[in-house]
Design an enzyme around this catalytic site. Sequence first.
Site, PDB file in Angstrom:
ATOM      1  N   SER A  27      -9.530   1.256   3.553  1.00  0.00           N
ATOM      2  CA  SER A  27      -8.567   2.620   2.258  1.00  0.00           C
ATOM      3  C   SER A  27      -7.154   1.477   1.265  1.00  0.00           C
ATOM      4  O   SER A  27      -7.010   2.311   0.516  1.00  0.00           O
ATOM      5  CB  SER A  27      -8.334   3.378   3.217  1.00  0.00           C
ATOM      6  OG  SER A  27      -7.307   3.140   3.977  1.00  0.00           O
ATOM      7  N   SER A  50      -9.425  -0.790   7.850  1.00  0.00           N
ATOM      8  CA  SER A  50      -8.891  -0.725   6.102  1.00  0.00           C
ATOM      9  C   SER A  50      -8.105  -2.080   5.758  1.00  0.00           C
ATOM     10  O   SER A  50      -8.150  -1.759   4.233  1.00  0.00           O
ATOM     11  CB  SER A  50      -7.706   0.681   6.362  1.00  0.00           C
ATOM     12  OG  SER A  50      -8.868   1.949   6.309  1.00  0.00           O
ATOM     13  N   LYS A  90       1.139  -1.113   0.449  1.00  0.00           N
ATOM     14  CA  LYS A  90      -0.056   0.207  -0.212  1.00  0.00           C
ATOM     15  C   LYS A  90       0.703   1.059   0.076  1.00  0.00           C
ATOM     16  O   LYS A  90       1.657   0.939   0.628  1.00  0.00           O
ATOM     17  CB  LYS A  90      -0.928  -0.322   1.098  1.00  0.00           C
ATOM     18  CG  LYS A  90      -2.120   0.770   1.383  1.00  0.00           C
ATOM     19  CD  LYS A  90      -2.735   1.058   2.938  1.00  0.00           C
ATOM     20  CE  LYS A  90      -3.631   1.888   2.886  1.00  0.00           C
ATOM     21  NZ  LYS A  90      -4.574   1.636   4.513  1.00  0.00           N
TER      22      LYS A  90
END
Lengths: 517, 276
Positions: free
Chosen positions: A169, A193, A94
């Site tokens: 996210s 997330s 990420k």
Amino acid sequence: MRAAGSPAIMIEVDPTPQSAWTAWQTADAVRRGEVSALAMTQAALARIAAVDPHLHAWTLVDEPGALAAAREIDAARARGASLGPLAGVPTGLKDNFVTAGLETNCGSRILQGWVPQEDGFHAARLRAAGAVILGKLALDEFGMGSSNENTPFAAVRNPWALDFVPGGSSGGSAAAVASHTICFSLGSDSGGSIRQPASLCGIVGLKPTYGRVSRSGLIAFVSTLDQAGPFTRDVRDAALVLGCLAGHDPLDMNTIRAPVPDYLAAVARGQADGLAGLRIGVHHEALALPGLDPAVRACFEAALAVLIAAGAELLDVSLPHFRHAVPTYYALASALATSNLARFDGTRYGLQVTGEDFARSCTAARSQGFGEEVKRRLLLGTHVMQARSGHYERATRVQTLIARDYAAAFERCDLLASPTTRLPGFRLGERVHDPVAMYLSDIFVVGANLAGLPAISVPAGFAPATDPDGADMARPRLPVGLHLVAPLLAEATLLRVAAAHEACTAWHLEVPPEAAR
Amino acid sequence: MNMREHTVTIGLEFRCRLATRTRLFSPCAMAMSAAPDSQVDAYTLALPGTLPALNRQAVELAIRLALALGAAIAPVSRWVRRHAFDPSLPKGYQTTQGEAPLARGGTIEVAGRALRLTSIRLAEHAGELRNGSVDFSRAGAPLLELAGESMIMRAAPEEASAYLRALQAIVRATGVADSDMPGALRCDAHVSLWPKGQEGSGARCTVADLGSGPALERAIAAEIQRQAALLDQGLVVASMTPEANHLYLPEPDLPPLRIDAAWIERARAGLPDPLR
């Protein structure tokens, strides 16, 4: 249930077999010399080129770096060096993990162009374990969102249905693994997330105990809740990757000095021995709240039936402060985000705007650099931080009450189970203008963050997409997740139960249409 | 102007830069060379993804000085973030201690009078603005902040500077700071005047960042003159203290600082005999 056949045979049968391999299968094959790290990396790069134009999961693909890393693994094997547990396994992080030589912008214009000189903890650990980092994965700006739409860049698509969000996210991390471009990825979870996008994309997502994995090199969002963890396509991989990351780190003073158990052994135990004697708590009051999709509920009931069949015992538990979890989370998250994002003043890295003085250039950089949702949270956070509002202090007290609820529940049971989300995913744009509805999609997952507990989402079936009011739209089949929460540092219990569920189901073997391209 | 007609109240605050090799929250050595920023690390520059790691030597020096002053060391003290958008604060906040300081109490004694200390806090040094750019060479250096009680001083400027000199002597004796370095010990004075015999109290005005006894005396004398002149003309003195409107947040990246008896004894062992 899992086809554990020899990878070497699979190569002959299937023209692109590697994409279906898990991390442990890949590392085993590389260590045995049945496939080279270079071939695995080239195959993964080819898949990204074929699939990602539809998904937008990757923000950066470092082809030369990945090929060089793969060649090094192969060279190490050739000279007889021992290879790490993730040898030759393609992965991505990420884009809120700091990576040497790879732009790290956290999905924000304010950090665009920032290229760190050194790896953070996670990239360094993955490289040391032999993983091949292919690049960086899309996220909601600074981790603020549940749909991956809060970004100045392209919104990520769900590989199961391109009109649907991948969750957030860590949406890019979830979509990249679900679409079989890589074996596993890293995400971060401050309020669901990792687990929510894992559920929406039909894969495994694990959030460890707060302090089990270092935050050094993870760009801070909600410092007291942030945890890094893996996205994988089976539970064994989650155990494998967690084992590479867990442990005390002197650079994060909140990491826990507890020995790291053998997570792979816990998985093997769950697969082999079932769950006799294990008590699983279900918070029925939360399931009775309006908004739980009946098909999601049916998947959850089926998952419970699987756990009972494996020997587990169910009991009803109470979490009296459950309904305060989402507002408490948003108070803490906004205040800590406001504090953590104060360093982005446009003078040292990323977006730089030259103004007449510091105040003007800082204001200009922040006005241009932050997106709408980030600004919304910064305003909320500034309000929460005002001493006279008392909000932050009150939120931390409610957080303590929520943690006590879980501790009391775990005196009666070993694990808590719920669906991961209330709905089987939603369409792009469906909730953009309704932030409160977006925030409420976190209702089953934020409690584990507030109480610092380890939690996992595992594939548990499929449900047809819900139909927005009055719209007569196609209702594609979307994945549904089973959410499990364990006591502090009981990741082994979590993995054991998840593995037992997985051993009796085949949901994790389903392949999304985007991966079949 | 006749300052004998006014009661002078002064609150003194001292900042002592502790002589550690590395910074309070990073293992990066303080730059001694002239080359600016040559040794500045990612944490000090507030690069994303960095976290504080507490320098235990700084804590030990802080305990040593607090003990020499007779202060009570708190078994648990806590860190806070004090926010301000300022180019000298790369994180956008200063990490310091708030409601739960490292130590309370203690005195600085001068010729039969004693300045009582209210709190002793550890904090990090800000960057320094020089010609429009920020010098981070000492940013993040450990500071010990010692706040004294406000007290009526009859011989104000001389008495205040006597406390500063007394503290300088203790700092030198304990070896916790490099007292030959300019700026190792600085002082702020909060000065307020009020006509003698009248009800009420004066507005506080601060003269800040003074590094020597003579400088402190000159600044306080000038401030007393200024306020006295205003009061004598029947004017109001406007309060002038550093802006207190900061946002604070408990520092989430640092666990509470726990100091046990053994640590205190180790620190005490570092004191010269008369001060133990």
